[in-house]
Write an enzyme that holds these catalytic residues in place. Structure first.
Site, PDB file in Angstrom:
ATOM      1  CG  HIS A   1      43.521  54.643  29.851  1.00  0.00           C
ATOM      2  ND1 HIS A   1      43.647  55.844  29.199  1.00  0.00           N
ATOM      3  CD2 HIS A   1      44.420  53.816  29.269  1.00  0.00           C
ATOM      4  CE1 HIS A   1      44.557  55.747  28.243  1.00  0.00           C
ATOM      5  NE2 HIS A   1      45.048  54.516  28.263  1.00  0.00           N
TER       6      HIS A   1
ATOM      7  CD  GLU B   1      39.004  30.167  50.862  1.00  0.00           C
ATOM      8  OE1 GLU B   1      37.893  30.695  50.637  1.00  0.00           O
ATOM      9  OE2 GLU B   1      39.337  29.060  50.416  1.00  0.00           O
TER      10      GLU B   1
ATOM     11  CE  LYS C   1      31.167  27.172  52.567  1.00  0.00           C
ATOM     12  NZ  LYS C   1      31.942  25.932  52.292  1.00  0.00           N
TER      13      LYS C   1
END
Length: 529
Positions: free
Chosen positions: A351, A322, A455
């Protein structure tokens, strides 16, 4: 490079903080002296810009905001007496409130002690507190914490159902700077409804962390919530862990917050030094710049070899991405900057994706985080002379070497233990690194227009949903999507309309879709009774 030369390079580039016991090793980043010479003028300028920032320069011109998270752990450097007093008083208010909660002087409606916390927040209001809780909370904390960090109804239900038997002894912390963050508002309303359904007075269990005079502050004041703590205008969400946002929930869990602040202060002092080899944040910023050629060309893989630090990579994702993910530089030129961050923990990742890291695309650099102390107390020998912790250390060193043999660059950060002091220092180290790197690549690390764009788009879609429901309610018969889009006046948004309607229909929200699901253009849309 042969082993002898590599050892000499290790000695040349190793940084050690004697008071914190933290090592930073960038010797396996394969930069040379010519690169260091080239970047030194940029670093000199970045040190000056960082000093100006700490002195109170405006860092976010759009909102005319300063950046003051450094002042939180050393109020003496705050640019005004007013700010210094505000920081000191807020910390004292947090400690007084927490003491009263722990002693039962502040208690649930029906008496007794608070046993649980529901923390409602998103982004920096959740990621930092979650990381610190997993890293430092005692096995039997005074209050157990639960997080609502999304607006997913199933996720909300899972948390609230888990807490339901102890709802009457649960403290709720609502964290939102503006008070208008939709996800946090939704979580607050969902929690409040549960309290009402249980016959409990929500206000007598609620605490707000917000900015002065915000919508949330007004709600908390008018309803008589237990307390309101400030979310300072000059502290961004991703750098808010050492503000009330992170300190209140940490203290309630029994984590020594002044130790966290002290560790951060010590690291701030170390990373303020305007010299490359004696500044650990500068070493990291230089390494990031080298790895991605100053353009973020390689991803940052963060691999902590300690279960308690597993969430650190998630915390860093927001802090780094950000802050640095920007379309334009400070002069308004399009640069598309950023560094992608991912990781889980060692040796689990060995793994999982380390196979690709060693033999696949060389599109990353890796940060190993080593913790020297295995556990409190002695360890069982799983083989003669070998413990589980020895295996963990051996696997880290082995992976580091295996990657280096394939010309994969890595940094190793070593902590003596996971303690409040070292976690505070870790937070401060990466906050400073992000700031320095932002100046190196000439972007504003303290502005996030991309978040605001998302937003605004979400708000527009929800407004569109209300409009189409209103129009549908006036239709006597089902109509096609094309007709509905025309009536709404948004034919270019037919796809969005369909996706909104599909979600409403799936949740029994008064909308029916008639026709083949896989052929949206043939559907008829109506309302249900």
């Amino acid at each position: 490079m042969d082993a002898t030369a590599l050892w000499q390079r290790y000695l040349e580039w190793l940084y050690y903080h004697p008071e914190l016991g933290i090592y930073v090793d960038v010797s396996r980043m394969r930069f040379d002296s010519a690169f260091v010479e080239t970047i030194t003028p940029k670093l000199t300028q970045a040190f000056e810009q960082m000093a100006a920032l700490e002195a109170g320069a405006i860092a976010n011109p759009d909102e005319h905001r300063q950046v003051g998270h450094y002042w939180l752990r050393d109020p003496e450097i705050a640019p005004t007496e007013e700010l210094k007093t505000e920081i000191v008083e807020t910390l004292e208010q947090i400690e007084t409130f927490v003491t009263k909660v722990h002693r039962g002087q502040i208690h649930p409606t029906r008496g007794g002690l608070f046993t649980d916390i529901i923390s409602v927040g998103i982004g920096g209001s959740a990621l930092g507190p979650q990381f610190v809780s997993q890293s430092l909370a005692p096995e039997r904390p005074p209050l157990d914490i639960h997080f609502l960090d999304n607006t997913d109804p199933n996720g909300i239900d899972r948390v609230l159902n888990r807490v339901e038997p102890r709802l009457s002894t649960t403290l709720v912390i609502i964290i939102s700077k503006s008070g208008g963050t939709p996800e946090t508002r939704n979580g607050m309303l969902e929690v409040e409804k549960r309290f009402q359904d249980a016959g409990l007075n929500f206000a007598e269990h609620a605490v707000a962390i917000t900015s002065y005079g915000s919508k949330l502050a007004q709600i908390a004041e008018s309803a008589g919530w237990l307390a309101i703590f400030p979310m300072h205008d000059w502290v961004g969400g991703r750098t808010s862990e050492l503000s009330a946002v992170g300190l209140l929930p940490a203290a309630l869990q029994g984590i020594p917050i002044r130790e966290m602040l002290h560790g951060a202060k010590l690291m701030d002092e170390a990373t303020r030094v305007a010299d490359l080899k004696t500044n650990p944040a500068a070493l990291l910023a230089l390494s990031w710049y080298f790895a991605g050629e100053g353009k973020g060309k390689k991803d940052m893989v963060v691999l902590p070899y300690k279960d308690s630090l597993q969430l650190f990579s998630r915390y860093l994702q927001q802090l780094v991405m950000e802050s640095l993910g920007k379309e334009k530089d400070l002069q308004g030129r399009v640069v598309h900057q950023g560094i992608a961050v991912y990781g889980n923990k060692g040796t689990t990742d060995q793994h999982a994706y380390v196979q690709q890291l060693r033999e696949g695309l060389n599109n990353f650099f890796l940060t190993f985080i080593e913790v020297l102390q295995d556990r409190q107390g002695p360890s069982v020998e799983v083989e003669p002379g070998i413990t589980s912790g020895d295996y963990l250390s051996g696997l880290l060193l082995g992976t580091r070497q295996a990657l280096y043999e394939k010309q994969r660059d890595s940094i190793t950060l070593t902590l003596p233990q996971v303690t409040p002091r070292t976690v505070g220092a870790l937070i401060a180290l990466y906050e400073r690194t992000v700031g320095l790197y932002g100046f190196l690549i000439n972007v504003n690390a303290y502005h996030q227009p991309g978040v605001e764009a998302g937003k605004k788009a979400a708000a527009a879609n929800l407004a569109l949903q209300k409009q189409l429901l209103r129009i549908l309610s006036q239709e006597p018969q089902p109509i096609s999507l094309t007709t509905l889009a025309a009536k709404v006046g948004a034919p270019e948004q037919t796809e969005t309309l369909y996706l909104l309607l599909r979600h409403l229909a799936a949740n029994g929200r008064g909308v029916s879709l008639q026709g083949p699901p896989g052929q949206p253009d043939r559907l008829l849309v109506g309302v249900t009774a």
